[in-house]
Design a protein around this motif. Structure first.
Motif, PDB file in Angstrom:
ATOM      1  N   GLU A  92      -8.353   5.832  -1.978  1.00  0.00           N
ATOM      2  CA  GLU A  92      -8.124   4.867  -0.901  1.00  0.00           C
ATOM      3  C   GLU A  92      -6.645   4.460  -0.872  1.00  0.00           C
ATOM      4  O   GLU A  92      -6.094   4.224   0.203  1.00  0.00           O
ATOM      5  CB  GLU A  92      -9.001   3.628  -1.110  1.00  0.00           C
ATOM      6  CG  GLU A  92     -10.493   3.909  -1.115  1.00  0.00           C
ATOM      7  CD  GLU A  92     -11.114   3.915   0.263  1.00  0.00           C
ATOM      8  OE1 GLU A  92     -10.544   3.298   1.181  1.00  0.00           O
ATOM      9  OE2 GLU A  92     -12.178   4.536   0.419  1.00  0.00           O
ATOM     10  N   GLU A  93      -6.021   4.366  -2.034  1.00  0.00           N
ATOM     11  CA  GLU A  93      -4.605   3.998  -2.103  1.00  0.00           C
ATOM     12  C   GLU A  93      -3.742   5.039  -1.385  1.00  0.00           C
ATOM     13  O   GLU A  93      -2.788   4.692  -0.687  1.00  0.00           O
ATOM     14  CB  GLU A  93      -4.140   3.853  -3.568  1.00  0.00           C
ATOM     15  CG  GLU A  93      -4.760   2.691  -4.310  1.00  0.00           C
ATOM     16  CD  GLU A  93      -6.189   2.956  -4.773  1.00  0.00           C
ATOM     17  OE1 GLU A  93      -6.574   4.137  -4.989  1.00  0.00           O
ATOM     18  OE2 GLU A  93      -6.940   1.973  -4.916  1.00  0.00           O
ATOM     19  N   GLN A  94      -4.080   6.309  -1.546  1.00  0.00           N
ATOM     20  CA  GLN A  94      -3.326   7.369  -0.859  1.00  0.00           C
ATOM     21  C   GLN A  94      -3.531   7.281   0.653  1.00  0.00           C
ATOM     22  O   GLN A  94      -2.612   7.558   1.418  1.00  0.00           O
ATOM     23  CB  GLN A  94      -3.740   8.739  -1.374  1.00  0.00           C
ATOM     24  CG  GLN A  94      -3.230   9.032  -2.761  1.00  0.00           C
ATOM     25  CD  GLN A  94      -3.676  10.407  -3.242  1.00  0.00           C
ATOM     26  OE1 GLN A  94      -4.799  10.843  -2.984  1.00  0.00           O
ATOM     27  NE2 GLN A  94      -2.782  11.086  -3.944  1.00  0.00           N
ATOM     28  N   ILE A  95      -4.730   6.886   1.072  1.00  0.00           N
ATOM     29  CA  ILE A  95      -4.984   6.701   2.506  1.00  0.00           C
ATOM     30  C   ILE A  95      -4.077   5.599   3.043  1.00  0.00           C
ATOM     31  O   ILE A  95      -3.452   5.748   4.096  1.00  0.00           O
ATOM     32  CB  ILE A  95      -6.461   6.348   2.774  1.00  0.00           C
ATOM     33  CG1 ILE A  95      -7.357   7.535   2.442  1.00  0.00           C
ATOM     34  CG2 ILE A  95      -6.663   5.906   4.222  1.00  0.00           C
ATOM     35  CD1 ILE A  95      -8.835   7.212   2.494  1.00  0.00           C
ATOM     36  N   GLU A  96      -3.997   4.502   2.330  1.00  0.00           N
ATOM     37  CA  GLU A  96      -3.152   3.386   2.755  1.00  0.00           C
ATOM     38  C   GLU A  96      -1.680   3.804   2.829  1.00  0.00           C
ATOM     39  O   GLU A  96      -0.986   3.498   3.806  1.00  0.00           O
ATOM     40  CB  GLU A  96      -3.322   2.207   1.804  1.00  0.00           C
ATOM     41  CG  GLU A  96      -2.618   0.963   2.290  1.00  0.00           C
ATOM     42  CD  GLU A  96      -2.920  -0.250   1.439  1.00  0.00           C
ATOM     43  OE1 GLU A  96      -2.056  -1.147   1.415  1.00  0.00           O
ATOM     44  OE2 GLU A  96      -3.998  -0.305   0.818  1.00  0.00           O
ATOM     45  N   GLU A  97      -1.213   4.513   1.799  1.00  0.00           N
ATOM     46  CA  GLU A  97       0.176   4.994   1.802  1.00  0.00           C
ATOM     47  C   GLU A  97       0.432   5.920   2.989  1.00  0.00           C
ATOM     48  O   GLU A  97       1.475   5.824   3.647  1.00  0.00           O
ATOM     49  CB  GLU A  97       0.475   5.743   0.499  1.00  0.00           C
ATOM     50  CG  GLU A  97       0.580   4.869  -0.717  1.00  0.00           C
ATOM     51  CD  GLU A  97       0.683   5.674  -2.013  1.00  0.00           C
ATOM     52  OE1 GLU A  97       1.000   6.888  -1.950  1.00  0.00           O
ATOM     53  OE2 GLU A  97       0.424   5.092  -3.086  1.00  0.00           O
ATOM     54  N   PHE A  98      -0.514   6.823   3.245  1.00  0.00           N
ATOM     55  CA  PHE A  98      -0.349   7.741   4.365  1.00  0.00           C
ATOM     56  C   PHE A  98      -0.305   6.960   5.682  1.00  0.00           C
ATOM     57  O   PHE A  98       0.528   7.238   6.547  1.00  0.00           O
ATOM     58  CB  PHE A  98      -1.474   8.778   4.410  1.00  0.00           C
ATOM     59  CG  PHE A  98      -1.347   9.703   5.574  1.00  0.00           C
ATOM     60  CD1 PHE A  98      -0.485  10.785   5.515  1.00  0.00           C
ATOM     61  CD2 PHE A  98      -2.048   9.475   6.752  1.00  0.00           C
ATOM     62  CE1 PHE A  98      -0.320  11.633   6.603  1.00  0.00           C
ATOM     63  CE2 PHE A  98      -1.889  10.320   7.845  1.00  0.00           C
ATOM     64  CZ  PHE A  98      -1.031  11.396   7.770  1.00  0.00           C
ATOM     65  N   GLY A  99      -1.201   5.985   5.845  1.00  0.00           N
ATOM     66  CA  GLY A  99      -1.233   5.185   7.069  1.00  0.00           C
ATOM     67  C   GLY A  99       0.068   4.436   7.309  1.00  0.00           C
ATOM     68  O   GLY A  99       0.548   4.356   8.445  1.00  0.00           O
ATOM     69  N   LEU A 100       0.637   3.888   6.254  1.00  0.00           N
ATOM     70  CA  LEU A 100       1.915   3.188   6.397  1.00  0.00           C
ATOM     71  C   LEU A 100       3.012   4.145   6.858  1.00  0.00           C
ATOM     72  O   LEU A 100       3.834   3.812   7.710  1.00  0.00           O
ATOM     73  CB  LEU A 100       2.309   2.522   5.078  1.00  0.00           C
ATOM     74  CG  LEU A 100       1.454   1.323   4.675  1.00  0.00           C
ATOM     75  CD1 LEU A 100       1.804   0.887   3.246  1.00  0.00           C
ATOM     76  CD2 LEU A 100       1.621   0.174   5.652  1.00  0.00           C
ATOM     77  N   LYS A 101       3.018   5.347   6.286  1.00  0.00           N
ATOM     78  CA  LYS A 101       4.011   6.358   6.677  1.00  0.00           C
ATOM     79  C   LYS A 101       3.767   6.806   8.127  1.00  0.00           C
ATOM     80  O   LYS A 101       4.694   6.900   8.931  1.00  0.00           O
ATOM     81  CB  LYS A 101       3.927   7.550   5.727  1.00  0.00           C
ATOM     82  CG  LYS A 101       4.883   8.669   6.053  1.00  0.00           C
ATOM     83  CD  LYS A 101       4.709   9.826   5.088  1.00  0.00           C
ATOM     84  CE  LYS A 101       5.380  11.046   5.637  1.00  0.00           C
ATOM     85  NZ  LYS A 101       4.797  12.285   5.169  1.00  0.00           N
ATOM     86  N   GLU A 102       2.525   7.080   8.454  1.00  0.00           N
ATOM     87  CA  GLU A 102       2.185   7.565   9.801  1.00  0.00           C
ATOM     88  C   GLU A 102       2.478   6.499  10.858  1.00  0.00           C
ATOM     89  O   GLU A 102       2.831   6.819  11.990  1.00  0.00           O
ATOM     90  CB  GLU A 102       0.710   7.992   9.840  1.00  0.00           C
ATOM     91  CG  GLU A 102       0.283   8.657  11.109  1.00  0.00           C
ATOM     92  CD  GLU A 102       0.953  10.000  11.378  1.00  0.00           C
ATOM     93  OE1 GLU A 102       0.859  10.458  12.537  1.00  0.00           O
ATOM     94  OE2 GLU A 102       1.555  10.602  10.478  1.00  0.00           O
ATOM     95  N   GLY A 103       2.340   5.239  10.490  1.00  0.00           N
ATOM     96  CA  GLY A 103       2.637   4.147  11.423  1.00  0.00           C
ATOM     97  C   GLY A 103       4.104   4.071  11.809  1.00  0.00           C
ATOM     98  O   GLY A 103       4.455   3.378  12.767  1.00  0.00           O
ATOM     99  N   ARG A 104       4.942   4.783  11.093  1.00  0.00           N
ATOM    100  CA  ARG A 104       6.373   4.838  11.435  1.00  0.00           C
ATOM    101  C   ARG A 104       6.712   6.048  12.315  1.00  0.00           C
ATOM    102  O   ARG A 104       7.882   6.292  12.619  1.00  0.00           O
ATOM    103  CB  ARG A 104       7.212   4.848  10.160  1.00  0.00           C
ATOM    104  CG  ARG A 104       7.150   3.517   9.409  1.00  0.00           C
ATOM    105  CD  ARG A 104       8.135   3.436   8.260  1.00  0.00           C
ATOM    106  NE  ARG A 104       7.865   4.368   7.181  1.00  0.00           N
ATOM    107  CZ  ARG A 104       7.066   4.137   6.144  1.00  0.00           C
ATOM    108  NH1 ARG A 104       6.447   2.995   6.041  1.00  0.00           N
ATOM    109  NH2 ARG A 104       6.891   5.051   5.209  1.00  0.00           N
ATOM    110  N   ARG A 105       5.696   6.784  12.704  1.00  0.00           N
ATOM    111  CA  ARG A 105       5.920   7.950  13.578  1.00  0.00           C
ATOM    112  C   ARG A 105       6.526   7.466  14.900  1.00  0.00           C
ATOM    113  O   ARG A 105       6.098   6.473  15.455  1.00  0.00           O
ATOM    114  CB  ARG A 105       4.614   8.688  13.833  1.00  0.00           C
ATOM    115  CG  ARG A 105       4.775   9.952  14.667  1.00  0.00           C
ATOM    116  CD  ARG A 105       3.439  10.634  14.900  1.00  0.00           C
ATOM    117  NE  ARG A 105       2.965  11.317  13.713  1.00  0.00           N
ATOM    118  CZ  ARG A 105       3.272  12.570  13.394  1.00  0.00           C
ATOM    119  NH1 ARG A 105       4.060  13.287  14.184  1.00  0.00           N
ATOM    120  NH2 ARG A 105       2.785  13.127  12.304  1.00  0.00           N
TER     121      ARG A 105
END
Length: 157
Positions: A92-105
């Motif tokens: 779940e932590e990796q999902i959160e990290e990915f979401g934060l990165k993707e939100g900067r697209r």
């Protein structure tokens, strides 16, 4: 013979979001991003077909924005089959990290697509991350997109 696309003016809300793009160039100021984790593990081909079905059905996802003589114009592009990105994650932590990165697209008003789907493959579940420009979607649209992806998977499964 090539079909002529119809141009449409932006709505007042879309103009506001486009103005944010203009005021804060090269930023993700108007990017929405959300991830849903399904309790099931879906086969890659099934989840990809479900996402493509949603893109095909919803013209709003295929809106392209350009600026012509100082005025923003939107057109609805034809559906084109596309490769859906898959990423393998373990927690779940990796999902959160990915979401934060993707939100900067960054999505620009240069006539390109203004959304991105990523399937997150977990050991025992499937997640879908959707990022898009607020010009073409809102939170309500996200709930519709996710519900349709899930319904498709459950119906075809």
């Amino acid at each position: 013979m090539e079909e002529q696309q119809t141009n449409y003016l932006l709505t007042p809300s879309q103009i506001g979001m486009a103005s944010l793009h203009e005021f804060y160039p090269d930023t993700s100021v108007a990017t929405l991003c959300g991830t849903v984790v399904f309790e099931e593990k879906f086969p890659a081909s099934l989840i990809d077909d479900a996402i493509r079905s949603v893109i095909r059905r919803h013209d709003a996802l295929r809106i392209r924005i350009t600026r012509v003589d100082g005025t923003y114009i939107q057109t609805i592009s034809d559906y084109e089959d596309e490769q859906i990105e898959h990423i393998v994650l373990d927690s779940e932590e990796q999902i959160e990290e990915f979401g934060l990165k993707e939100g900067r697209r960054i999505f620009d008003t240069n006539g390109e697509k203004m959304y991105h789907f990523t399937v997150l493959d977990l050991p025992d579940r499937t997640a879908v991350c959707v990022s898009s420009s607020h010009i073409i979607t809102d939170s309500w649209a996200y709930s519709i997109i996710v519900r349709e992806v899930y319904s498709y998977c459950m119906a075809v499964r």
